[in-house]
Design a protein around this motif. Structure first.
Motif, PDB file in Angstrom:
ATOM      1  N   ILE A   1       0.835  -1.205   0.000  1.00 27.29           N
ATOM      2  CA  ILE A   1       0.000   0.000   0.000  1.00 27.29           C
ATOM      3  C   ILE A   1       0.866   1.249   0.000  1.00 27.29           C
ATOM      4  N   GLN A   2       1.936   1.255   0.803  1.00 26.88           N
ATOM      5  CA  GLN A   2       2.836   2.404   0.850  1.00 26.88           C
ATOM      6  C   GLN A   2       3.500   2.644  -0.506  1.00 26.88           C
ATOM      7  N   SER A   3       3.872   1.566  -1.180  1.00 26.98           N
ATOM      8  CA  SER A   3       4.482   1.700  -2.506  1.00 26.98           C
ATOM      9  C   SER A   3       3.506   2.308  -3.503  1.00 26.98           C
ATOM     10  N   ASN A   4       2.243   1.911  -3.439  1.00 30.39           N
ATOM     11  CA  ASN A   4       1.243   2.480  -4.349  1.00 30.39           C
ATOM     12  C   ASN A   4       0.901   3.922  -3.998  1.00 30.39           C
ATOM     13  N   ILE A   5       1.063   4.303  -2.724  1.00 33.80           N
ATOM     14  CA  ILE A   5       0.887   5.706  -2.349  1.00 33.80           C
ATOM     15  C   ILE A   5       1.987   6.560  -2.980  1.00 33.80           C
ATOM     16  N   LYS A   6       3.222   6.066  -2.915  1.00 32.06           N
ATOM     17  CA  LYS A   6       4.339   6.826  -3.506  1.00 32.06           C
ATOM     18  C   LYS A   6       4.199   6.955  -5.014  1.00 32.06           C
ATOM     19  N   SER A   7       3.719   5.900  -5.660  1.00 32.76           N
ATOM     20  CA  SER A   7       3.548   5.949  -7.113  1.00 32.76           C
ATOM     21  C   SER A   7       2.242   6.607  -7.530  1.00 32.76           C
ATOM     22  N   LYS A   8       1.382   6.951  -6.538  1.00 29.38           N
ATOM     23  CA  LYS A   8       0.094   7.618  -6.781  1.00 29.38           C
ATOM     24  C   LYS A   8      -0.761   6.826  -7.773  1.00 29.38           C
ATOM     25  N   ASP A   9      -0.888   5.549  -7.500  1.00 37.47           N
ATOM     26  CA  ASP A   9      -1.652   4.642  -8.358  1.00 37.47           C
ATOM     27  C   ASP A   9      -3.136   4.702  -7.971  1.00 37.47           C
ATOM     28  N   THR A  10      -3.897   5.520  -8.675  1.00 34.93           N
ATOM     29  CA  THR A  10      -5.318   5.683  -8.353  1.00 34.93           C
ATOM     30  C   THR A  10      -6.123   4.435  -8.697  1.00 34.93           C
ATOM     31  N   LEU A  11      -5.713   3.704  -9.740  1.00 36.02           N
ATOM     32  CA  LEU A  11      -6.433   2.490 -10.123  1.00 36.02           C
ATOM     33  C   LEU A  11      -6.346   1.437  -9.023  1.00 36.02           C
ATOM     34  N   TYR A  12      -5.189   1.346  -8.384  1.00 34.33           N
ATOM     35  CA  TYR A  12      -5.017   0.372  -7.301  1.00 34.33           C
ATOM     36  C   TYR A  12      -5.973   0.671  -6.142  1.00 34.33           C
ATOM     37  N   PHE A  13      -6.066   1.939  -5.766  1.00 38.39           N
ATOM     38  CA  PHE A  13      -6.911   2.295  -4.628  1.00 38.39           C
ATOM     39  C   PHE A  13      -8.398   2.225  -4.988  1.00 38.39           C
ATOM     40  N   LYS A  14      -8.740   2.424  -6.266  1.00 42.74           N
ATOM     41  CA  LYS A  14     -10.124   2.217  -6.667  1.00 42.74           C
ATOM     42  C   LYS A  14     -10.507   0.744  -6.548  1.00 42.74           C
ATOM     43  N   SER A  15      -9.529  -0.141  -6.802  1.00 37.72           N
ATOM     44  CA  SER A  15      -9.808  -1.575  -6.713  1.00 37.72           C
ATOM     45  C   SER A  15     -10.073  -2.032  -5.284  1.00 37.72           C
ATOM     46  N   ILE A  16      -9.596  -1.261  -4.306  1.00 39.08           N
ATOM     47  CA  ILE A  16      -9.848  -1.636  -2.898  1.00 39.08           C
ATOM     48  C   ILE A  16     -10.936  -0.759  -2.281  1.00 39.08           C
ATOM     49  N   GLY A  17     -11.616   0.039  -3.113  1.00 37.24           N
ATOM     50  CA  GLY A  17     -12.771   0.796  -2.640  1.00 37.24           C
ATOM     51  C   GLY A  17     -12.490   2.211  -2.201  1.00 37.24           C
ATOM     52  N   VAL A  18     -11.321   2.768  -2.521  1.00 45.72           N
ATOM     53  CA  VAL A  18     -10.979   4.143  -2.131  1.00 45.72           C
ATOM     54  C   VAL A  18     -11.104   5.028  -3.365  1.00 45.72           C
ATOM     55  N   GLU A  19     -12.085   5.912  -3.363  1.00 48.41           N
ATOM     56  CA  GLU A  19     -12.328   6.821  -4.484  1.00 48.41           C
ATOM     57  C   GLU A  19     -11.839   8.227  -4.147  1.00 48.41           C
ATOM     58  N   ASN A  20     -11.452   8.978  -5.172  1.00 48.71           N
ATOM     59  CA  ASN A  20     -11.036  10.377  -5.029  1.00 48.71           C
ATOM     60  C   ASN A  20      -9.996  10.544  -3.919  1.00 48.71           C
ATOM     61  N   ILE A  21      -8.936   9.788  -4.009  1.00 53.94           N
ATOM     62  CA  ILE A  21      -7.896   9.818  -2.979  1.00 53.94           C
ATOM     63  C   ILE A  21      -6.990  11.024  -3.144  1.00 53.94           C
ATOM     64  N   ASP A  22      -6.619  11.641  -2.033  1.00 55.25           N
ATOM     65  CA  ASP A  22      -5.697  12.776  -2.014  1.00 55.25           C
ATOM     66  C   ASP A  22      -4.345  12.283  -1.489  1.00 55.25           C
ATOM     67  N   PHE A  23      -3.345  12.223  -2.373  1.00 56.13           N
ATOM     68  CA  PHE A  23      -2.031  11.697  -1.986  1.00 56.13           C
ATOM     69  C   PHE A  23      -1.187  12.714  -1.230  1.00 56.13           C
ATOM     70  N   ASN A  24      -1.639  13.958  -1.121  1.00 56.87           N
ATOM     71  CA  ASN A  24      -0.863  14.995  -0.451  1.00 56.87           C
ATOM     72  C   ASN A  24      -0.783  14.709   1.048  1.00 56.87           C
ATOM     73  N   GLY A  25       0.411  14.407   1.544  1.00 58.75           N
ATOM     74  CA  GLY A  25       0.611  14.123   2.960  1.00 58.75           C
ATOM     75  C   GLY A  25       0.196  12.731   3.380  1.00 58.75           C
ATOM     76  N   LEU A  26      -0.245  11.884   2.435  1.00 53.31           N
ATOM     77  CA  LEU A  26      -0.713  10.538   2.773  1.00 53.31           C
ATOM     78  C   LEU A  26       0.486   9.604   2.959  1.00 53.31           C
TER      79      LEU A  26
END
Length: 331
Positions: free
Chosen positions: A95-120
């Motif tokens: 999950i941390q690796s996908n946060i750094k790469s800002k992979d929105t498709l990955y987080f949509k697949s786990i049910g997280v929509e409109n994610i804000d990567f700033n400070g995450l």
């Protein structure tokens, strides 16, 4: 005559040496005093400028603290079940690796929509447990009383499992407190969707239910044996201490063993019920904390750091100007 003059000459040289030593001390003291006086005069001369730098720095730091948004965090205490610790660390790193790469498709697949990567950010660490050496020694001494019993194997197995399955802290960092806790809950739900561990849990729970049912049947039979035995004693008007009872297969059994067997069945049922309560998901959530502001160290705050930088830059510039004047005198 010469021998009479020698002590006097030696005393005079000692007095001269002591006098020179006191002069050296006096010169050193005067030099230190003059240096302190020069520093005092320097600070006095630039007092208004230093106060102005501190005030401007505090104002800029305060303004930056108002402009820069605060960072929040949510701490979650979890406990891996059925040896899922390695899986827990792997999925958190994923999950941390996908946060750094800002992979929105990955987080949509786990049910997280409109994610804000700033400070995450997400981090995991083991919860340190405080040990008590005195209580540990008493516990080991208590275990010695079970040395020659069948219960020692179960006790040791339970303790090894307890020591190897530490609690862990997952920390979620974010800037929007309204969506931070929701993000944490969805990530935890995703962690517990592992099909392999959920399949194992079903087998564990099925075995535990079967074990409880069998123990309860045996417990009913044991209670019936004890009831028949006590009824027979009451009719005979005798006491039971070390007497034996005869079962259907003509085997004699000590009544004390029957009571010990009943106690073991009750404990086994209690342990299996506790296991059913704990082993519901691969990673059990012990505590889901509320959003809280991440506190920084005192000198890490801009309201203090900026005035310190201004004052240090002023002293460095003053030192350079002083060295420049002295270098001109050499030429």
């Amino acid at each position: 005559m010469a021998s009479n003059q020698l002590p006097s000459t030696q005393n005079n040289s000692d007095e001269i040496d002591l006098g020179q030593l006191f002069q050296l001390f006096r010169r050193g003291y005067n030099a230190i005093f003059r240096w302190i006086l020069r520093v005092f005069l320097y600070l006095k001369k630039n007092m208004l400028l230093l106060i102005g730098l501190v005030v401007v720095g505090l104002a800029i730091g305060y303004g930056l603290n108002q402009i820069i948004s605060k960072k929040y965090k949510t701490e979650v205490i979890v406990k891996p079940q059925i040896e899922s610790k390695n899986y827990l660390y792997d999925v958190v790193n994923e999950i941390q690796s996908n946060i750094k790469s800002k992979d929105t498709l990955y987080f949509k697949s786990i049910g997280v929509e409109n994610i804000d990567f700033n400070g995450l950010n997400i981090d995991i660490s083991r919860v340190a447990e405080v040990g008590n050496s005195e209580s540990d020694i008493k516990y080991l001494e208590l275990l010695q009383s079970f040395e020659n019993t069948d219960a020692i194997a179960d006790i040791v197995r339970a303790e090894l499992l307890n020591k190897s399955s530490f609690n862990h802290r997952i920390t979620f960092y974010y800037k929007d407190p309204t969506v931070g806790k929701i993000f944490a809950k969805k990530v935890l739900s995703y962690i517990n969707t592992n099909t392999y561990f959920n399949g194992l849990l079903e087998v564990y729970r099925s075995n535990a239910n079967m074990r409880i049912e069998e123990d309860q049947k045996l417990l009913i039979q044991v209670d019936q044996i004890i009831t028949n035995y006590t009824t027979g004693l009451a009719s005979k008007g005798s006491t039971f201490s070390n007497e034996r009872i005869v079962l259907d297969n003509q085997e004699q059994v000590n009544i004390a063993d029957i009571f010990e067997y009943k106690t073991g069945l009750i404990r086994d049922i209690e342990a299996k019920k506790l296991e059913l309560e704990e082993r519901t998901v691969p990673v059990s959530i012990i505590n889901l904390g509320q959003p809280q502001v991440e506190h920084k160290s005192f000198f890490g705050k801009s309201i203090v750091l900026i005035p310190v930088i201004f004052v240090m830059v002023f002293f460095m510039l003053s030192a350079l100007i002083y060295l420049n004047k002295k270098s001109k005198l050499i030429h």
